[in-house]
Write a protein that holds these residues in place. Structure first.
Motif, PDB file in Angstrom:
ATOM      1  N   PHE A 160       0.960  -1.181  -0.133  1.00 40.83           N
ATOM      2  CA  PHE A 160      -0.064   0.084  -0.031  1.00 40.83           C
ATOM      3  C   PHE A 160       1.012   1.477  -0.236  1.00 40.83           C
ATOM      4  N   GLY A 161       1.985   1.126  -0.271  1.00 39.03           N
ATOM      5  CA  GLY A 161       2.882   2.371   0.120  1.00 39.03           C
ATOM      6  C   GLY A 161       3.640   2.271   1.499  1.00 39.03           C
ATOM      7  N   PHE A 162       4.460   3.151   1.323  1.00 37.17           N
ATOM      8  CA  PHE A 162       5.321   3.601   2.812  1.00 37.17           C
ATOM      9  C   PHE A 162       4.550   3.778   3.712  1.00 37.17           C
ATOM     10  N   THR A 163       3.300   5.338   3.810  1.00 37.97           N
ATOM     11  CA  THR A 163       2.415   5.219   4.630  1.00 37.97           C
ATOM     12  C   THR A 163       1.532   4.126   5.077  1.00 37.97           C
ATOM     13  N   GLY A 164       0.954   3.636   3.970  1.00 41.05           N
ATOM     14  CA  GLY A 164      -0.298   2.614   4.201  1.00 41.05           C
ATOM     15  C   GLY A 164       0.796   1.472   4.735  1.00 41.05           C
ATOM     16  N   ASN A 165       1.649   0.956   4.560  1.00 42.20           N
ATOM     17  CA  ASN A 165       2.395   0.242   4.936  1.00 42.20           C
ATOM     18  C   ASN A 165       2.879  -0.250   6.357  1.00 42.20           C
ATOM     19  N   THR A 166       3.027   1.501   6.800  1.00 42.01           N
ATOM     20  CA  THR A 166       3.153   1.910   7.983  1.00 42.01           C
ATOM     21  C   THR A 166       2.476   1.616   8.756  1.00 42.01           C
ATOM     22  N   LEU A 167       1.246   2.075   8.651  1.00 45.24           N
ATOM     23  CA  LEU A 167      -0.073   2.292   9.619  1.00 45.24           C
ATOM     24  C   LEU A 167      -1.153   0.885   9.817  1.00 45.24           C
ATOM     25  N   ILE A 168      -0.430   0.456   8.916  1.00 47.89           N
ATOM     26  CA  ILE A 168      -1.051  -1.365   8.934  1.00 47.89           C
ATOM     27  C   ILE A 168      -0.158  -1.907   9.830  1.00 47.89           C
ATOM     28  N   GLY A 169       0.931  -1.677   9.815  1.00 46.73           N
ATOM     29  CA  GLY A 169       2.577  -2.662  10.563  1.00 46.73           C
ATOM     30  C   GLY A 169       2.037  -2.017  12.102  1.00 46.73           C
ATOM     31  N   VAL A 170       1.662  -0.982  12.812  1.00 49.10           N
ATOM     32  CA  VAL A 170       1.164  -0.405  13.607  1.00 49.10           C
ATOM     33  C   VAL A 170       0.229  -1.069  13.807  1.00 49.10           C
ATOM     34  N   PHE A 171      -1.380  -1.150  13.361  1.00 49.31           N
ATOM     35  CA  PHE A 171      -1.778  -1.722  14.035  1.00 49.31           C
ATOM     36  C   PHE A 171      -2.023  -3.333  13.958  1.00 49.31           C
ATOM     37  N   GLY A 172      -1.863  -3.601  12.729  1.00 51.72           N
ATOM     38  CA  GLY A 172      -1.337  -5.452  12.630  1.00 51.72           C
ATOM     39  C   GLY A 172      -0.541  -5.537  14.399  1.00 51.72           C
ATOM     40  N   SER A 173       1.057  -5.216  14.461  1.00 52.32           N
ATOM     41  CA  SER A 173       1.103  -5.330  15.798  1.00 52.32           C
ATOM     42  C   SER A 173       0.687  -5.915  16.759  1.00 52.32           C
ATOM     43  N   ILE A 174       0.239  -4.338  17.491  1.00 51.40           N
ATOM     44  CA  ILE A 174      -1.089  -4.356  18.406  1.00 51.40           C
ATOM     45  C   ILE A 174      -1.556  -4.798  18.439  1.00 51.40           C
ATOM     46  N   LEU A 175      -2.482  -5.368  17.438  1.00 51.43           N
ATOM     47  CA  LEU A 175      -3.442  -6.321  17.449  1.00 51.43           C
ATOM     48  C   LEU A 175      -3.203  -7.456  17.526  1.00 51.43           C
ATOM     49  N   PHE A 176      -2.384  -7.928  17.415  1.00 54.64           N
ATOM     50  CA  PHE A 176      -1.430  -9.090  17.655  1.00 54.64           C
ATOM     51  C   PHE A 176      -0.669  -9.277  19.198  1.00 54.64           C
ATOM     52  N   ILE A 177      -0.385  -8.077  19.518  1.00 49.64           N
ATOM     53  CA  ILE A 177       0.011  -8.164  20.871  1.00 49.64           C
ATOM     54  C   ILE A 177      -0.840  -8.595  21.583  1.00 49.64           C
ATOM     55  N   LYS A 178      -1.799  -7.610  21.614  1.00 49.87           N
ATOM     56  CA  LYS A 178      -3.284  -7.546  22.420  1.00 49.87           C
ATOM     57  C   LYS A 178      -3.952  -8.718  22.844  1.00 49.87           C
ATOM     58  N   ILE A 179      -3.649  -9.582  21.554  1.00 44.01           N
ATOM     59  CA  ILE A 179      -4.544 -11.107  20.975  1.00 44.01           C
ATOM     60  C   ILE A 179      -4.099 -12.186  22.128  1.00 44.01           C
ATOM     61  N   PHE A 180      -2.470 -12.189  20.887  1.00 38.15           N
ATOM     62  CA  PHE A 180      -1.676 -13.437  21.927  1.00 38.15           C
ATOM     63  C   PHE A 180      -0.891 -13.121  23.019  1.00 38.15           C
ATOM     64  N   GLY A 181      -0.633 -11.871  23.628  1.00 41.45           N
ATOM     65  CA  GLY A 181      -0.251 -11.477  24.654  1.00 41.45           C
ATOM     66  C   GLY A 181      -0.998 -12.158  25.810  1.00 41.45           C
ATOM     67  N   ARG A 182      -1.908 -12.110  26.225  1.00 42.83           N
ATOM     68  CA  ARG A 182      -3.214 -12.729  27.077  1.00 42.83           C
ATOM     69  C   ARG A 182      -2.445 -14.573  27.645  1.00 42.83           C
ATOM     70  N   LEU A 183      -1.532 -14.677  26.603  1.00 42.43           N
ATOM     71  CA  LEU A 183      -0.943 -16.192  26.639  1.00 42.43           C
ATOM     72  C   LEU A 183       0.098 -16.604  27.457  1.00 42.43           C
ATOM     73  N   GLY A 184       0.490 -14.866  27.724  1.00 48.21           N
ATOM     74  CA  GLY A 184       2.049 -14.782  28.559  1.00 48.21           C
ATOM     75  C   GLY A 184       3.187 -14.214  28.303  1.00 48.21           C
ATOM     76  N   PHE A 185       2.958 -13.380  27.251  1.00 50.87           N
ATOM     77  CA  PHE A 185       4.759 -12.732  26.768  1.00 50.87           C
ATOM     78  C   PHE A 185       3.866 -11.775  26.565  1.00 50.87           C
ATOM     79  N   ASP A 186       2.969 -10.704  27.180  1.00 48.81           N
ATOM     80  CA  ASP A 186       3.422  -9.555  26.859  1.00 48.81           C
ATOM     81  C   ASP A 186       4.299  -8.468  27.408  1.00 48.81           C
ATOM     82  N   PRO A 187       4.479  -7.179  27.368  1.00 47.98           N
ATOM     83  CA  PRO A 187       5.442  -6.706  27.853  1.00 47.98           C
ATOM     84  C   PRO A 187       5.590  -6.415  29.501  1.00 47.98           C
TER      85      PRO A 187
END
Length: 98
Positions: A30-57
């Motif tokens: 999606f270009g640099f800006t689109g990829n950056t925004l998707i990367g931010v939201f994707g990483s936050i989403l996955f860390i919030k979902i899978f962080g419940r398994l015990g590897f949150d910060p």
């Protein structure tokens, strides 16, 4: 390291993963800006979902003890979230523009 710093590093890894995947696979980009925004939201989403398994910060920094293995899992899940969300966003984009 604090939990906040680990969170910021995880988001940065998601941004890098989405931009690298977008640069290697041009049809998912999606270009640099689109990829950056998707990367931010994707990483936050996955860390919030899978962080419940015990590897949150805050589990990584449990009472001042640093757990490197949990940090490695956290960073891998963040990268995975960045490029899987990029793929998902491109599929949704193509479906909506038919």
């Amino acid at each position: 390291m604090t939990g906040t710093l680990i969170s910021l590093i995880s988001i940065f890894i998601g941004i890098i993963a989405a931009n690298l995947f977008g640069s290697f696979r041009k049809k998912f980009s999606f270009g640099f800006t689109g990829n950056t925004l998707i990367g931010v939201f994707g990483s936050i989403l996955f860390i919030k979902i899978f962080g419940r398994l015990g590897f949150d910060p805050w589990s990584i920094m449990n009472n001042g003890n640093f757990n490197g293995f949990l940090l490695l899992i956290n960073l891998c899940v963040s990268a995975l979230g960045g490029f899987l969300t990029l793929i998902f966003a491109k599929i949704v984009y193509k479906k909506m523009n038919k």
